[in-house]
Design a protein around this motif. Structure first.
Motif, PDB file in Angstrom:
ATOM      1  N   ALA A 232      -5.578   8.101  -4.136  1.00 16.39           N
ATOM      2  CA  ALA A 232      -4.246   7.859  -4.682  1.00 16.39           C
ATOM      3  C   ALA A 232      -4.288   6.891  -5.862  1.00 16.39           C
ATOM      4  O   ALA A 232      -3.542   7.056  -6.840  1.00 16.39           O
ATOM      5  N   LEU A 233      -5.155   5.877  -5.789  1.00 12.00           N
ATOM      6  CA  LEU A 233      -5.253   4.926  -6.897  1.00 12.00           C
ATOM      7  C   LEU A 233      -5.735   5.608  -8.174  1.00 12.00           C
ATOM      8  O   LEU A 233      -5.323   5.245  -9.285  1.00 12.00           O
ATOM      9  N   SER A 234      -6.600   6.601  -8.032  1.00 16.71           N
ATOM     10  CA  SER A 234      -7.152   7.291  -9.197  1.00 16.71           C
ATOM     11  C   SER A 234      -6.258   8.429  -9.683  1.00 16.71           C
ATOM     12  O   SER A 234      -6.307   8.785 -10.869  1.00 16.71           O
ATOM     13  N   ASN A 235      -5.437   9.008  -8.774  1.00 13.95           N
ATOM     14  CA  ASN A 235      -4.682  10.211  -9.134  1.00 13.95           C
ATOM     15  C   ASN A 235      -3.181  10.059  -9.006  1.00 13.95           C
ATOM     16  O   ASN A 235      -2.448  11.024  -9.226  1.00 13.95           O
ATOM     17  N   GLY A 236      -2.737   8.881  -8.623  1.00 14.92           N
ATOM     18  CA  GLY A 236      -1.316   8.680  -8.418  1.00 14.92           C
ATOM     19  C   GLY A 236      -0.958   8.829  -6.960  1.00 14.92           C
ATOM     20  O   GLY A 236      -1.705   9.413  -6.169  1.00 14.92           O
ATOM     21  N   PRO A 237       0.192   8.304  -6.565  1.00 15.76           N
ATOM     22  CA  PRO A 237       0.584   8.349  -5.152  1.00 15.76           C
ATOM     23  C   PRO A 237       0.759   9.785  -4.666  1.00 15.76           C
ATOM     24  O   PRO A 237       1.099  10.683  -5.425  1.00 15.76           O
ATOM     25  N   PHE A 238       0.484   9.968  -3.362  1.00 19.00           N
ATOM     26  CA  PHE A 238       0.672  11.276  -2.766  1.00 19.00           C
ATOM     27  C   PHE A 238       2.151  11.641  -2.753  1.00 19.00           C
ATOM     28  O   PHE A 238       3.021  10.776  -2.617  1.00 19.00           O
TER      29      PHE A 238
ATOM     30  N   ALA B 274      -2.288  17.366   1.074  1.00 16.37           N
ATOM     31  CA  ALA B 274      -1.404  16.608   0.187  1.00 16.37           C
ATOM     32  C   ALA B 274      -1.466  17.143  -1.240  1.00 16.37           C
ATOM     33  O   ALA B 274      -0.457  17.157  -1.961  1.00 16.37           O
ATOM     34  N   ASP B 275      -2.645  17.591  -1.662  1.00 15.54           N
ATOM     35  CA  ASP B 275      -2.811  18.118  -3.024  1.00 15.54           C
ATOM     36  C   ASP B 275      -2.344  19.561  -3.153  1.00 15.54           C
ATOM     37  O   ASP B 275      -2.081  20.025  -4.267  1.00 15.54           O
ATOM     38  N   SER B 276      -2.240  20.285  -2.016  1.00 17.76           N
ATOM     39  CA  SER B 276      -2.011  21.735  -2.081  1.00 17.76           C
ATOM     40  C   SER B 276      -0.591  22.162  -1.752  1.00 17.76           C
ATOM     41  O   SER B 276      -0.155  23.232  -2.194  1.00 17.76           O
ATOM     42  N   PHE B 277       0.128  21.380  -0.940  1.00 15.08           N
ATOM     43  CA  PHE B 277       1.452  21.792  -0.480  1.00 15.08           C
ATOM     44  C   PHE B 277       2.529  20.898  -1.099  1.00 15.08           C
ATOM     45  O   PHE B 277       2.896  19.858  -0.542  1.00 15.08           O
ATOM     46  N   PRO B 278       3.035  21.276  -2.260  1.00 13.09           N
ATOM     47  CA  PRO B 278       3.997  20.423  -2.972  1.00 13.09           C
ATOM     48  C   PRO B 278       5.314  20.233  -2.228  1.00 13.09           C
ATOM     49  O   PRO B 278       6.036  19.258  -2.492  1.00 13.09           O
ATOM     50  N   GLU B 279       5.642  21.143  -1.328  1.00 13.88           N
ATOM     51  CA  GLU B 279       6.911  21.021  -0.612  1.00 13.88           C
ATOM     52  C   GLU B 279       6.798  20.167   0.644  1.00 13.88           C
ATOM     53  O   GLU B 279       7.812  19.895   1.307  1.00 13.88           O
ATOM     54  N   ALA B 280       5.564  19.734   0.996  1.00 11.95           N
ATOM     55  CA  ALA B 280       5.378  18.927   2.210  1.00 11.95           C
ATOM     56  C   ALA B 280       6.053  17.564   2.055  1.00 11.95           C
ATOM     57  O   ALA B 280       5.925  16.898   1.035  1.00 11.95           O
ATOM     58  N   LYS B 281       6.753  17.149   3.124  1.00  5.31           N
ATOM     59  CA  LYS B 281       7.408  15.842   3.146  1.00  5.31           C
ATOM     60  C   LYS B 281       6.561  14.806   3.879  1.00  5.31           C
ATOM     61  O   LYS B 281       6.609  13.617   3.550  1.00  5.31           O
ATOM     62  N   HIS B 282       5.792  15.259   4.883  1.00  2.00           N
ATOM     63  CA  HIS B 282       5.053  14.305   5.706  1.00  2.00           C
ATOM     64  C   HIS B 282       3.778  14.972   6.228  1.00  2.00           C
ATOM     65  O   HIS B 282       3.798  16.118   6.680  1.00  2.00           O
ATOM     66  N   ILE B 283       2.682  14.220   6.163  1.00  2.00           N
ATOM     67  CA  ILE B 283       1.420  14.656   6.761  1.00  2.00           C
ATOM     68  C   ILE B 283       1.062  13.644   7.835  1.00  2.00           C
ATOM     69  O   ILE B 283       0.997  12.437   7.576  1.00  2.00           O
TER      70      ILE B 283
ATOM     71  N   ILE C  72       0.836  -1.202   0.000  1.00  2.00           N
ATOM     72  CA  ILE C  72       0.000   0.000   0.000  1.00  2.00           C
ATOM     73  C   ILE C  72       0.873   1.255   0.000  1.00  2.00           C
ATOM     74  O   ILE C  72       0.620   2.215  -0.733  1.00  2.00           O
ATOM     75  N   GLU C  73       1.913   1.253   0.817  1.00  2.00           N
ATOM     76  CA  GLU C  73       2.767   2.431   0.895  1.00  2.00           C
ATOM     77  C   GLU C  73       3.477   2.693  -0.427  1.00  2.00           C
ATOM     78  O   GLU C  73       3.611   3.861  -0.846  1.00  2.00           O
ATOM     79  N   LYS C  74       3.890   1.647  -1.104  1.00  2.00           N
ATOM     80  CA  LYS C  74       4.562   1.822  -2.383  1.00  2.00           C
ATOM     81  C   LYS C  74       3.619   2.404  -3.435  1.00  2.00           C
ATOM     82  O   LYS C  74       4.012   3.238  -4.257  1.00  2.00           O
ATOM     83  N   MET C  75       2.362   1.970  -3.390  1.00  2.00           N
ATOM     84  CA  MET C  75       1.370   2.434  -4.362  1.00  2.00           C
ATOM     85  C   MET C  75       0.871   3.846  -4.081  1.00  2.00           C
ATOM     86  O   MET C  75       0.513   4.583  -5.009  1.00  2.00           O
ATOM     87  N   THR C  76       0.830   4.243  -2.790  1.00  2.00           N
ATOM     88  CA  THR C  76       0.103   5.466  -2.436  1.00  2.00           C
ATOM     89  C   THR C  76       0.897   6.446  -1.584  1.00  2.00           C
ATOM     90  O   THR C  76       0.551   7.621  -1.512  1.00  2.00           O
ATOM     91  N   ASN C  77       1.924   5.983  -0.901  1.00  2.00           N
ATOM     92  CA  ASN C  77       2.675   6.749   0.101  1.00  2.00           C
ATOM     93  C   ASN C  77       1.916   6.854   1.430  1.00  2.00           C
ATOM     94  O   ASN C  77       2.205   7.730   2.244  1.00  2.00           O
ATOM     95  N   LEU C  78       0.928   5.977   1.665  1.00  2.00           N
ATOM     96  CA  LEU C  78       0.234   5.875   2.946  1.00  2.00           C
ATOM     97  C   LEU C  78       0.958   4.849   3.801  1.00  2.00           C
ATOM     98  O   LEU C  78       1.083   3.681   3.404  1.00  2.00           O
ATOM     99  N   SER C  79       1.427   5.223   4.964  1.00  2.00           N
ATOM    100  CA  SER C  79       2.168   4.300   5.809  1.00  2.00           C
ATOM    101  C   SER C  79       1.250   3.598   6.794  1.00  2.00           C
ATOM    102  O   SER C  79       0.216   4.138   7.198  1.00  2.00           O
ATOM    103  N   CYS C  80       1.630   2.369   7.162  1.00  2.00           N
ATOM    104  CA  CYS C  80       0.926   1.583   8.176  1.00  2.00           C
ATOM    105  C   CYS C  80      -0.588   1.590   7.940  1.00  2.00           C
ATOM    106  O   CYS C  80      -1.376   1.940   8.810  1.00  2.00           O
TER     107      CYS C  80
END
Length: 590
Positions: free
Chosen positions: A147-153, A117-126, A35-43
């Motif tokens: 994320a599946l529809s728009n690409g990973p965060f 996630a969509d608005s702050f391109p410089e964000a590293k972690h939410i 899941i994390e590889k596909m979306t950048n969602l951890s745990c």
């Protein structure tokens, strides 16, 4: 009660995308890594049972079923629409906010996380925190499908199931030197409301503002949960570089600004953008987006107010501290600030009995009736006219629609004397004792039977000047005896007591004069539940007030209100009043 929430895979595309990489047999660690590889969602999965339910639904095509409490009040549950969360984030970008870390302290369905996630391109972690298991699951699913529809965060996203009141943020957040943004919509509910709902979503029970005695018992120690959360976040992050942007009730923002000088936090540039809470959340409350900057030193504790829909770049008002005074309108306050001091009289709150069905009587043809519909036969000498907020209209009141038996002359007085002196009243009270026993306020515990509050010698002053604490207009009313008896006020009202009609007339006229009304407007917050309280009224220094007022000023007030004094009042009377006022010889009910 619970409410079923169904979350399908939203589209065949989502389901097929997941089927292509999820075998039926997969470990928790492997599933989370995929899941994390596909979306950048951890745990994504916290337990094996969560994973198994997900896999079963994925392969069967069945919908995932989640459950939540149907009564969202216990969570102060107003979920922010994704469109509004996105609008807020876009404004923050324009404002210059460039966070590397975004913290959502009560993340709910995850709309602020997605918008960030969509608005702050410089964000590293939410990093989100959420106490309700169903919202943790729902937010992760919402983010997964997006994320599946728009690409990973772009940023890494974590949603932690925990209680924000006790949550320990990881060291990489608390120790970061990067710009942070605390973003979201904490619960719009008070600790007292949570207690009545037996909610688990409540901080440790405490009087965290330090009120003492009767103030703590009668409601001042009640506070909004969001205020408690904000103070904790400020304590954790005020020395960081960044911003806090939270939706909350206006009263919370005021409390924060008012308390800031005591806390010595490094925050400033405080703004409040008024929102339409009814339209957005179907909530009948005044609310705003509070925006402030972290890591700012040597700033004034003031807040600039804007309108979110109309004037994001135009200041409507500024409230906050002017010297050691807290005011609602800084600009208006400057003109009349000399009036801000200590009232030479003591403002009192009216009777509190919490037993209206029994204690509030109507009088018709000399016969009393209570709200239950019973005729009430009690001794006339212990029954007094009673006025409530809705009765305080016009300039003077000379009639009463309600009456009240007064069982004590001071707080805590023994009430056993009633049985001998007023047997009819005693029999009536005993008959209805269950109503008194059902009173919930803790102030009655350990007090004599049938006790009331807001009573003292001042209650029996023949003349009074009163104001409703509840209404938006500062209308002061002159009250004279009715049927030869002093009038009682209920606990939604505040009053001054006088022995002299002329003294009460002069004071009432002064309080209704234009200078005093303008001064009060600079102090009062009209969106408060009770705009006019003792603390505000005691700030009206009548000695300073009367320096601005001539006898003609007072007569103009009488003309404006079409009021004719019941006795002749002359310049000499006014001069005599002023002499006594400035000589501190006025009768003061202590």
């Amino acid at each position: 009660m619970v409410e079923k929430m169904v979350s399908g895979f939203r589209s065949d595309f989502n389901r097929l995308s997941l089927l292509s990489c999820f075998p039926k047999e997969v470990t928790l660690e492997e599933a989370n890594a995929k899941i994390e590889k596909m979306t950048n969602l951890s745990c994504f999965f916290e337990t094996v049972s969560e994973l198994n339910a997900f896999i079963s639904s994925l392969y069967s095509g069945a919908e995932l079923t989640l459950y939540r409490e149907k009564n969202g009040r216990q969570w102060g549950d107003y979920q922010t629409p994704i469109s509004f969360a996105t609008e807020i984030c876009k404004y923050l970008v324009d404002y210059g906010c460039r966070p590397k870390v975004v913290i959502e302290p009560t993340s709910g369905e995850g709309n602020f996380i997605r918008a960030a996630a969509d608005s702050f391109p410089e964000a590293k972690h939410i990093y989100g925190v959420e106490i309700q298991p169903v919202y943790v699951s729902l937010s992760k699913l919402n983010l997964l499908f997006h994320a599946l529809s728009n690409g990973p965060f772009g940023p890494k996203i974590s949603v932690c199931r925990d209680n924000i009141f006790t949550h320990q943020f990881p060291a990489w957040i608390t120790d970061t030197k990067d710009e942070i943004l605390v973003l979201g919509n904490p619960p719009w509910v008070t600790n007292a409301e949570l207690s009545t709902l037996d909610s688990d979503n409540v901080p440790m029970k405490e009087n965290f503002k330090g009120f003492n005695g009767l103030d703590a018992l009668t409601g001042k120690s009640n506070f909004d949960i969001s205020e408690y959360i904000i103070w904790r976040l400020l304590e954790l992050f005020h020395e960081h570089k960044g911003y806090l942007a939270l939706l909350c009730k206006n009263v919370v923002i005021r409390n924060i600004v008012q308390e800031l000088p005591k806390r010595c936090f490094k925050v400033g540039d405080i703004k409040a953008f008024k929102i339409d809470a009814k339209k957005l959340f179907n909530a009948n409350v005044e609310a705003s987006l509070m925006l402030l900057r972290f890591g700012v030193s040597d700033t004034e504790a003031k807040c600039s107010v804007y309108s979110w829909e109309d004037t994001k770049d135009q200041v409507i008002n500024v409230f906050g501290w002017v010297g050691n005074k807290f005011v609602s309108n800084v600009d208006s306050y400057q003109r009349w600030q000399n009036m801000d001091g200590n009232c030479p009289y003591i403002w009192r709150q009216g009777l509190k009995h919490d037993c209206s069905k029994v204690m509030e009587l109507i009088k018709c043809g000399g016969i009393y009736k209570n709200a239950i519909g019973e005729q009430v036969d009690v001794e006339h000498e212990v029954v007094y006219p009673l006025l409530k907020s809705s009765d305080l209209k016009g300039f003077a009141v000379t009639t009463s629609r309600l009456w009240v038996p007064v069982v004590q002359r001071k707080i805590g007085e023994d009430t056993s004397y009633i049985e001998m002196q007023y047997p009819k009243l005693w029999a009536y009270l005993i008959k209805h004792q269950s109503y008194f026993d059902a009173r919930k306020s803790s102030i009655y515990k350990g007090k004599p039977r049938f006790s009331i509050f807001g009573i003292g010698e001042y209650s029996f002053a023949p003349y009074k000047v009163a104001i409703s604490g509840m209404y938006k207009t500062a209308n002061f009313v002159l009250i004279m005896p009715i049927d030869g008896k002093p009038v009682m006020l209920d606990d939604t009202c505040y009053f001054l007591g006088f022995e002299s009609y002329k003294d009460s007339l002069f004071v009432c006229s002064a309080l209704n004069s234009e200078p005093v009304q303008d001064f009060i407007k600079a102090l009062v917050f009209l969106d408060s539940k009770r705009p006019y309280k003792k603390e505000l009224l005691m700030r009206i220094d009548l000695r300073e007030v009367f320096k601005y007022l001539t006898f003609e000023t007072l007569t103009d007030v009488w003309v404006k209100h079409s009021y004719k004094p019941s006795v002749d009042c002359t310049r000499e009377d006014y001069a005599n009043f002023l002499d006594r006022l400035f000589a501190s010889e006025m009768t003061n009910y202590l």
